[in-house]
Scaffold this motif. Sequence first.
Motif, PDB file in Angstrom:
ATOM      1  N   ARG A  67       3.509   6.739   5.772  1.00  0.00           N
ATOM      2  CA  ARG A  67       2.339   5.867   5.682  1.00  0.00           C
ATOM      3  C   ARG A  67       1.620   6.058   4.347  1.00  0.00           C
ATOM      4  O   ARG A  67       1.215   5.083   3.707  1.00  0.00           O
ATOM      5  N   PHE A  68       1.460   7.298   3.915  1.00  0.00           N
ATOM      6  CA  PHE A  68       0.776   7.558   2.651  1.00  0.00           C
ATOM      7  C   PHE A  68       1.600   7.030   1.476  1.00  0.00           C
ATOM      8  O   PHE A  68       1.048   6.453   0.532  1.00  0.00           O
ATOM      9  N   LEU A  69       2.903   7.216   1.516  1.00  0.00           N
ATOM     10  CA  LEU A  69       3.756   6.694   0.451  1.00  0.00           C
ATOM     11  C   LEU A  69       3.687   5.174   0.393  1.00  0.00           C
ATOM     12  O   LEU A  69       3.681   4.581  -0.698  1.00  0.00           O
ATOM     13  N   ASP A  70       3.633   4.522   1.555  1.00  0.00           N
ATOM     14  CA  ASP A  70       3.496   3.065   1.577  1.00  0.00           C
ATOM     15  C   ASP A  70       2.157   2.639   0.974  1.00  0.00           C
ATOM     16  O   ASP A  70       2.084   1.629   0.262  1.00  0.00           O
ATOM     17  N   SER A  71       1.103   3.401   1.260  1.00  0.00           N
ATOM     18  CA  SER A  71      -0.203   3.085   0.690  1.00  0.00           C
ATOM     19  C   SER A  71      -0.183   3.209  -0.830  1.00  0.00           C
ATOM     20  O   SER A  71      -0.713   2.352  -1.551  1.00  0.00           O
ATOM     21  N   ALA A  72       0.430   4.282  -1.334  1.00  0.00           N
ATOM     22  CA  ALA A  72       0.525   4.459  -2.786  1.00  0.00           C
ATOM     23  C   ALA A  72       1.352   3.347  -3.416  1.00  0.00           C
ATOM     24  O   ALA A  72       0.996   2.810  -4.484  1.00  0.00           O
ATOM     25  N   ALA A  73       2.453   2.961  -2.775  1.00  0.00           N
ATOM     26  CA  ALA A  73       3.289   1.875  -3.299  1.00  0.00           C
ATOM     27  C   ALA A  73       2.534   0.548  -3.286  1.00  0.00           C
ATOM     28  O   ALA A  73       2.659  -0.256  -4.229  1.00  0.00           O
ATOM     29  N   ASP A  74       1.737   0.298  -2.241  1.00  0.00           N
ATOM     30  CA  ASP A  74       0.940  -0.924  -2.191  1.00  0.00           C
ATOM     31  C   ASP A  74      -0.057  -0.979  -3.349  1.00  0.00           C
ATOM     32  O   ASP A  74      -0.250  -2.033  -3.971  1.00  0.00           O
ATOM     33  N   THR A  75      -0.688   0.156  -3.639  1.00  0.00           N
ATOM     34  CA  THR A  75      -1.647   0.195  -4.745  1.00  0.00           C
ATOM     35  C   THR A  75      -0.960  -0.090  -6.074  1.00  0.00           C
ATOM     36  O   THR A  75      -1.467  -0.866  -6.901  1.00  0.00           O
ATOM     37  N   VAL A  76       0.181   0.526  -6.305  1.00  0.00           N
ATOM     38  CA  VAL A  76       0.902   0.317  -7.571  1.00  0.00           C
ATOM     39  C   VAL A  76       1.328  -1.144  -7.709  1.00  0.00           C
ATOM     40  O   VAL A  76       1.197  -1.745  -8.790  1.00  0.00           O
ATOM     41  N   SER A 216      -4.535  -0.382   3.738  1.00  0.00           N
ATOM     42  CA  SER A 216      -3.558   0.456   3.052  1.00  0.00           C
ATOM     43  C   SER A 216      -4.008   0.575   1.609  1.00  0.00           C
ATOM     44  O   SER A 216      -4.924  -0.122   1.169  1.00  0.00           O
ATOM     45  N   GLY A 217      -3.369   1.465   0.864  1.00  0.00           N
ATOM     46  CA  GLY A 217      -3.746   1.675  -0.530  1.00  0.00           C
ATOM     47  C   GLY A 217      -4.477   2.992  -0.705  1.00  0.00           C
ATOM     48  O   GLY A 217      -5.025   3.565   0.246  1.00  0.00           O
ATOM     49  N   LEU A 218      -4.497   3.461  -1.931  1.00  0.00           N
ATOM     50  CA  LEU A 218      -5.135   4.745  -2.207  1.00  0.00           C
ATOM     51  C   LEU A 218      -6.644   4.685  -2.026  1.00  0.00           C
ATOM     52  O   LEU A 218      -7.268   5.678  -1.634  1.00  0.00           O
ATOM     53  N   GLY A 219      -7.258   3.556  -2.334  1.00  0.00           N
ATOM     54  CA  GLY A 219      -8.687   3.422  -2.083  1.00  0.00           C
ATOM     55  C   GLY A 219      -9.006   3.550  -0.605  1.00  0.00           C
ATOM     56  O   GLY A 219      -9.983   4.210  -0.218  1.00  0.00           O
ATOM     57  N   TYR A 220      -8.181   2.943   0.228  1.00  0.00           N
ATOM     58  CA  TYR A 220      -8.353   3.061   1.677  1.00  0.00           C
ATOM     59  C   TYR A 220      -8.153   4.502   2.141  1.00  0.00           C
ATOM     60  O   TYR A 220      -8.911   5.009   2.981  1.00  0.00           O
TER      61      TYR A 220
END
Length: 272
Positions: A67-76, A216-220
């Motif tokens: 889940r965290f990796l998906d959030s980081a990928a969404d941000t990028v 999702s995303g790092l801000g989230y």
Amino acid sequence: MTLSDSALADTPVAPARPASRGVPPPLVLGIGLLAAWWAIAALVDSAVMPTPVTAVERLLVNLQSTRFLDSAADTVLRLLTAYVGVAVVGAVTGFLLGLARFWAAAVSPLLYAVYSVPKIVLFPLFLLFLGLGDASQVGFAFFSGVLPMVLLVSAAAAAVPPLPLKLAASLRMSTPAVITKIVLPSILPAFAGALRLTFGLTFLGLLIAEMFTGVSGLGYELLRNVPLVRMGDIVGEVVLVILIALAPAIGLRTLETRVRARFGTTTEGDGR
């Protein structure tokens, strides 16, 4: 030849020593900040300020989560989409605006007025028209960076030296030739600087949007850990954000330096 000239001519000249490179200043600053971080963490409660080791450990744990990796990928992905739009739309709009004096005089004051308004105040408009989700987040990130790009490029286009333009007119150069040989080389240094500046502004706008509306995303992820007071996770995610921004920032800074060295105007200190 005078006596002094003869004496200077007979004086042996010491061979030039190679310049000592030493430690790069950014590395010295980074080490100093890391040491200060460690000292502050040692003085206060670790629950308030985790040590660098704790932050990195929590980051590595989070990176093992899908889940965290998906959030980081969404941000990028959102950042890349918004930033490409900023670079293309902002540069083209600023270029055309800078060459049209009437429209520059009419539109520039409005753009400066909008730019002076805190961006977060306008974020509800993006929610109203784009709704919750990626569209509003990418749109707000794009908006955060496109206005500075337009203003910087338009100012550079309007400040093209008139003498080369007059010479081109006297030689009856075609419009494409004037743009490629005179206008664009004059604008490139400002455009390179705008690329570096707007990257950080676009990234900041995206993180803010993800904090308010993201699922999702790092801000989230950052905001989600605040009520739980997971300081190790928060600081570790901040480190990840810095690492994501670091490589593009260094690359854009290098690009700006090279562009200014090749196309930049001569400074007064050169004596030319």
